[in-house]
Scaffold this motif. Sequence first.
Motif, PDB file in Angstrom:
ATOM      1  N   MET A 161     -22.725 -12.863  24.069  1.00 20.54           N
ATOM      2  CA  MET A 161     -22.779 -11.458  23.670  1.00 20.54           C
ATOM      3  C   MET A 161     -23.796 -11.230  22.548  1.00 20.54           C
ATOM      4  O   MET A 161     -24.322 -10.130  22.398  1.00 20.54           O
ATOM      5  CB  MET A 161     -21.397 -10.953  23.241  1.00 20.54           C
ATOM      6  CG  MET A 161     -20.858 -11.524  21.961  1.00 20.54           C
ATOM      7  SD  MET A 161     -19.282 -10.763  21.496  1.00 20.54           S
ATOM      8  CE  MET A 161     -19.815  -9.080  21.150  1.00 20.54           C
ATOM      9  N   TRP A 162     -24.132 -12.304  21.793  1.00 22.14           N
ATOM     10  CA  TRP A 162     -25.072 -12.147  20.679  1.00 22.14           C
ATOM     11  C   TRP A 162     -26.511 -12.002  21.172  1.00 22.14           C
ATOM     12  O   TRP A 162     -27.400 -11.617  20.412  1.00 22.14           O
ATOM     13  CB  TRP A 162     -24.947 -13.332  19.723  1.00 22.14           C
ATOM     14  CG  TRP A 162     -23.536 -13.552  19.301  1.00 22.14           C
ATOM     15  CD1 TRP A 162     -22.735 -14.614  19.570  1.00 22.14           C
ATOM     16  CD2 TRP A 162     -22.724 -12.636  18.561  1.00 22.14           C
ATOM     17  NE1 TRP A 162     -21.478 -14.439  19.056  1.00 22.14           N
ATOM     18  CE2 TRP A 162     -21.444 -13.224  18.427  1.00 22.14           C
ATOM     19  CE3 TRP A 162     -22.939 -11.367  17.996  1.00 22.14           C
ATOM     20  CZ2 TRP A 162     -20.401 -12.607  17.759  1.00 22.14           C
ATOM     21  CZ3 TRP A 162     -21.891 -10.749  17.328  1.00 22.14           C
ATOM     22  CH2 TRP A 162     -20.656 -11.363  17.216  1.00 22.14           C
ATOM     23  N   ASP A 163     -26.742 -12.322  22.448  1.00 19.40           N
ATOM     24  CA  ASP A 163     -28.073 -12.134  23.027  1.00 19.40           C
ATOM     25  C   ASP A 163     -28.277 -10.718  23.559  1.00 19.40           C
ATOM     26  O   ASP A 163     -29.402 -10.345  23.899  1.00 19.40           O
ATOM     27  CB  ASP A 163     -28.289 -13.129  24.185  1.00 19.40           C
ATOM     28  CG  ASP A 163     -28.239 -14.573  23.725  1.00 19.40           C
ATOM     29  OD1 ASP A 163     -29.017 -14.920  22.830  1.00 19.40           O
ATOM     30  OD2 ASP A 163     -27.407 -15.336  24.255  1.00 19.40           O
ATOM     31  N   LEU A 164     -27.198  -9.942  23.638  1.00 23.56           N
ATOM     32  CA  LEU A 164     -27.282  -8.597  24.197  1.00 23.56           C
ATOM     33  C   LEU A 164     -27.767  -7.608  23.143  1.00 23.56           C
ATOM     34  O   LEU A 164     -27.611  -7.843  21.939  1.00 23.56           O
ATOM     35  CB  LEU A 164     -25.908  -8.166  24.731  1.00 23.56           C
ATOM     36  CG  LEU A 164     -25.290  -9.064  25.799  1.00 23.56           C
ATOM     37  CD1 LEU A 164     -23.897  -8.562  26.171  1.00 23.56           C
ATOM     38  CD2 LEU A 164     -26.171  -9.130  27.039  1.00 23.56           C
ATOM     39  N   PRO A 165     -28.319  -6.480  23.565  1.00 27.71           N
ATOM     40  CA  PRO A 165     -28.766  -5.457  22.608  1.00 27.71           C
ATOM     41  C   PRO A 165     -27.615  -4.951  21.743  1.00 27.71           C
ATOM     42  O   PRO A 165     -26.456  -4.917  22.195  1.00 27.71           O
ATOM     43  CB  PRO A 165     -29.304  -4.339  23.512  1.00 27.71           C
ATOM     44  CG  PRO A 165     -29.629  -5.006  24.800  1.00 27.71           C
ATOM     45  CD  PRO A 165     -28.635  -6.104  24.960  1.00 27.71           C
ATOM     46  N   PRO A 166     -27.883  -4.533  20.512  1.00 28.53           N
ATOM     47  CA  PRO A 166     -26.828  -4.051  19.600  1.00 28.53           C
ATOM     48  C   PRO A 166     -26.028  -2.882  20.168  1.00 28.53           C
ATOM     49  O   PRO A 166     -24.833  -2.764  19.886  1.00 28.53           O
ATOM     50  CB  PRO A 166     -27.606  -3.629  18.347  1.00 28.53           C
ATOM     51  CG  PRO A 166     -28.880  -4.409  18.412  1.00 28.53           C
ATOM     52  CD  PRO A 166     -29.206  -4.561  19.857  1.00 28.53           C
ATOM     53  N   ASP A 167     -26.657  -2.011  20.947  1.00 28.49           N
ATOM     54  CA  ASP A 167     -25.931  -0.879  21.524  1.00 28.49           C
ATOM     55  C   ASP A 167     -24.771  -1.337  22.385  1.00 28.49           C
ATOM     56  O   ASP A 167     -23.765  -0.633  22.526  1.00 28.49           O
ATOM     57  CB  ASP A 167     -26.873  -0.017  22.380  1.00 28.49           C
ATOM     58  CG  ASP A 167     -27.784   0.850  21.525  1.00 28.49           C
ATOM     59  OD1 ASP A 167     -27.514   0.951  20.316  1.00 28.49           O
ATOM     60  OD2 ASP A 167     -28.750   1.407  22.069  1.00 28.49           O
ATOM     61  N   ILE A 168     -24.919  -2.514  22.999  1.00 26.28           N
ATOM     62  CA  ILE A 168     -23.885  -3.032  23.890  1.00 26.28           C
ATOM     63  C   ILE A 168     -22.838  -3.820  23.124  1.00 26.28           C
ATOM     64  O   ILE A 168     -21.637  -3.711  23.396  1.00 26.28           O
ATOM     65  CB  ILE A 168     -24.512  -3.904  24.997  1.00 26.28           C
ATOM     66  CG1 ILE A 168     -25.429  -3.050  25.870  1.00 26.28           C
ATOM     67  CG2 ILE A 168     -23.448  -4.591  25.840  1.00 26.28           C
ATOM     68  CD1 ILE A 168     -26.188  -3.820  26.921  1.00 26.28           C
ATOM     69  N   THR A 172     -17.705  -9.706  29.179  1.00 26.34           N
ATOM     70  CA  THR A 172     -16.756  -8.717  28.655  1.00 26.34           C
ATOM     71  C   THR A 172     -17.496  -7.549  28.013  1.00 26.34           C
ATOM     72  O   THR A 172     -17.161  -6.379  28.226  1.00 26.34           O
ATOM     73  CB  THR A 172     -15.808  -9.370  27.634  1.00 26.34           C
ATOM     74  OG1 THR A 172     -15.059 -10.398  28.286  1.00 26.34           O
ATOM     75  CG2 THR A 172     -14.849  -8.333  27.051  1.00 26.34           C
ATOM     76  N   ALA A 173     -18.531  -7.867  27.214  1.00 20.44           N
ATOM     77  CA  ALA A 173     -19.306  -6.807  26.550  1.00 20.44           C
ATOM     78  C   ALA A 173     -20.010  -5.926  27.578  1.00 20.44           C
ATOM     79  O   ALA A 173     -20.019  -4.695  27.456  1.00 20.44           O
ATOM     80  CB  ALA A 173     -20.322  -7.425  25.594  1.00 20.44           C
ATOM     81  N   LEU A 174     -20.583  -6.550  28.610  1.00 19.48           N
ATOM     82  CA  LEU A 174     -21.260  -5.776  29.658  1.00 19.48           C
ATOM     83  C   LEU A 174     -20.269  -4.919  30.433  1.00 19.48           C
ATOM     84  O   LEU A 174     -20.587  -3.804  30.853  1.00 19.48           O
ATOM     85  CB  LEU A 174     -21.998  -6.721  30.613  1.00 19.48           C
ATOM     86  CG  LEU A 174     -23.211  -7.457  30.036  1.00 19.48           C
ATOM     87  CD1 LEU A 174     -23.676  -8.547  30.995  1.00 19.48           C
ATOM     88  CD2 LEU A 174     -24.354  -6.487  29.746  1.00 19.48           C
ATOM     89  N   GLY A 175     -19.064  -5.436  30.630  1.00 16.10           N
ATOM     90  CA  GLY A 175     -18.065  -4.706  31.415  1.00 16.10           C
ATOM     91  C   GLY A 175     -17.420  -3.559  30.677  1.00 16.10           C
ATOM     92  O   GLY A 175     -16.930  -2.617  31.302  1.00 16.10           O
ATOM     93  N   THR A 176     -17.395  -3.616  29.343  1.00 11.48           N
ATOM     94  CA  THR A 176     -16.713  -2.565  28.573  1.00 11.48           C
ATOM     95  C   THR A 176     -17.669  -1.532  27.986  1.00 11.48           C
ATOM     96  O   THR A 176     -17.224  -0.489  27.500  1.00 11.48           O
ATOM     97  CB  THR A 176     -15.905  -3.193  27.422  1.00 11.48           C
ATOM     98  OG1 THR A 176     -16.768  -4.002  26.620  1.00 11.48           O
ATOM     99  CG2 THR A 176     -14.769  -4.051  27.961  1.00 11.48           C
ATOM    100  N   TYR A 177     -18.972  -1.810  28.027  1.00 11.79           N
ATOM    101  CA  TYR A 177     -19.958  -0.840  27.533  1.00 11.79           C
ATOM    102  C   TYR A 177     -19.976   0.390  28.451  1.00 11.79           C
ATOM    103  O   TYR A 177     -19.749   0.286  29.659  1.00 11.79           O
ATOM    104  CB  TYR A 177     -21.327  -1.514  27.511  1.00 11.79           C
ATOM    105  CG  TYR A 177     -22.473  -0.637  27.039  1.00 11.79           C
ATOM    106  CD1 TYR A 177     -22.418   0.037  25.828  1.00 11.79           C
ATOM    107  CD2 TYR A 177     -23.626  -0.509  27.812  1.00 11.79           C
ATOM    108  CE1 TYR A 177     -23.478   0.822  25.400  1.00 11.79           C
ATOM    109  CE2 TYR A 177     -24.695   0.263  27.391  1.00 11.79           C
ATOM    110  CZ  TYR A 177     -24.616   0.938  26.190  1.00 11.79           C
ATOM    111  OH  TYR A 177     -25.656   1.719  25.771  1.00 11.79           O
TER     112      TYR A 177
END
Length: 678
Positions: free
Chosen positions: A602-609, A570-575
Amino acid sequence: MPTSYFTTQNHAGFKKRETNSINAERQTMRSWEQYVEGRLDTNEIERGLAGVRPEILKSWDRSKDLGISALSQASPKKLTAENIFTLTQKNQTLVIAARAAFARLAPHLAESGAILILTDKNGTIIEAIGDPETIDAGRDIQLEIGGVWAEGVIGTNGIGTALSTGTPAYVHASEHFCVGIKAWTCAAAPIFDPLDKSIAGVLDLSGPPAIFRPHNLALVVAAAREIEIALAEGLREERTLLLEALIDSPSTHSSTDGIVLLNRAGRIVYNRNTDKISSRRKQDLVIGRKLLAMKPEMTDGQLAEAIPRELVIKGVELLKTGGETRGAVLILPGDSQSKKPAARSQSVKISARSGVEEDEIEIIGNCPRMLEAMDYARRAAEANVTVLVQGETGVGKELFARLIHSHHKKKNAPYVAVNCAAISSDLIGGELFGHVAGAFTGALREGKVGKFELANSGVICLDEIGDMPLELQSYLLRTLEQRAVYRIGCNRRRAIDVQLVAMTNRNLRNDIEEGNFRRDLFYRISAIVIEVPPLRERGDDIQLLVDQFNGVLSRKFGRPLLTFDDSARTALGTYRWPGNVRELRNTIERLCLLAKSERISMWDLPPDITSPDDDMILPAGHVSVPADKLNLDDIESIAIQRTIELENGNLSKVAASLGISRPTLYRKIKLYGLERGK
């Protein structure tokens, strides 16, 4: 000769009524004067002694609150001829529906002193027929096509008051709020849209006070209902045509799919199973809702781009009958389908070139705009014409140059790529066109063959063509027009057969206006323009690319495949992906190398995302700018600055990560005034 609805009859009873009318009008005029001066007695109003109808007094109050000047002599607003044409086209359905009623009433209006007026939903006149003298007099107060008669423009009047109240209204002489239109009488009725029952327009009968009759309002109401019936009939015919076109179309859908039919205005005229879809926007799929702005020249790809991003679609197609676009169909997956994994992508594989150490390239995606861009690339290769590939930094423009080359008619055709921004302005001419010995300072002693000659019988790709020095653009134009090159310092003509693919992330039209790019060269290189969409506009393609990069990079680094949970996807799709596909690939690569677990949340993703500001993006200098106001330069500067921060100021790694040369990176850092970090 037909009997006119407006002919004055000389009966004794009418004379008495006329006398009463004159007295009432005088009383209304005195009350209006007192109202404007603030002297109208509230008790008189409540007891009905002011001679003003309650609905008129309410309209006066609205006019006063809207700041309308009671001393206005005419409507202060009238559209230009160009805007009138656009408005009429936009309201073509209403105009057509009114034709029968106008034709029926026209004979009765010719010498009646009255004019019949049709307005749009905002009170702008789009049609007017009737007595020529009255039409002429109407021009003095802009009661003519293009004139705007909403209450917010000219105060109390038949058209504006009917719009404000949503009910039939007549306004006679002194009842008008503005002094300049008190010599008129009008009766108006709203016309309701059969789809959603909103006001589609107003039908009005206007003229001098002598035409006033109590039955004028009844006549207008009856004519307005006639137009509504015609609108409903037109809607039924339109819906039938669209359903027939859907049956004849090649699009496939199941019995559980949601079906939405849009007419040429982008309004929903039919829906099925829309209550079963999972989209957050399903409440917007009601009959009558305008979902998007359709244009006659739209392609399927442009149509898909215009659909609200929150609306998940399975398919989209323009519907045509007799070669004419009638509307479109949207196919939406039901709940059960929307929870399934994304469908396999339509991919294009490009083999490694002979004698070149490189990996096979794969372009994947189901996004209609990507599919359209790939189709354009294939057709451009077949036609052997110049191509301009446009898109933001990181979208993969170079892949389309390779795709064009892979479809070249000649097997093993040369492919030469040149980055115009990576070569100094002093040397780029010699690089492209070649030079003879001693042609300029820094020229090779033995001379040099240029890139165009090396690409003979093949494809030359000029990346960042917008950065080509202005003085060399004339060289390039001559090369393309003459299909020959002249090495710098040499007059010998060397014939070439080269297909040019130019690429840019700049707005070349703006560069033309600023004098930085030749207009004639722009038209020469843009025989076919391929627009590569930014990643944020490619919908489910993001998940397809995540899976592709996951597979490729996991194999490259000898690691097990990563698994992404729902929160991560979801985080990757909405960034918003300002760095586009390149940024996405770098993100997956970083996860493959650094993630502590194979399961990614989602906690493994960079903060920008994981913690983006939905409405604002911080470009270089940390000045807040609305995301929809950013231009390509802003987006490029953001991507570079963020990569500098991610790489802790190591510019060699930044250049490699962004896929640009170090000279180009230094130039862009200076251009955008970026911070170089550590």
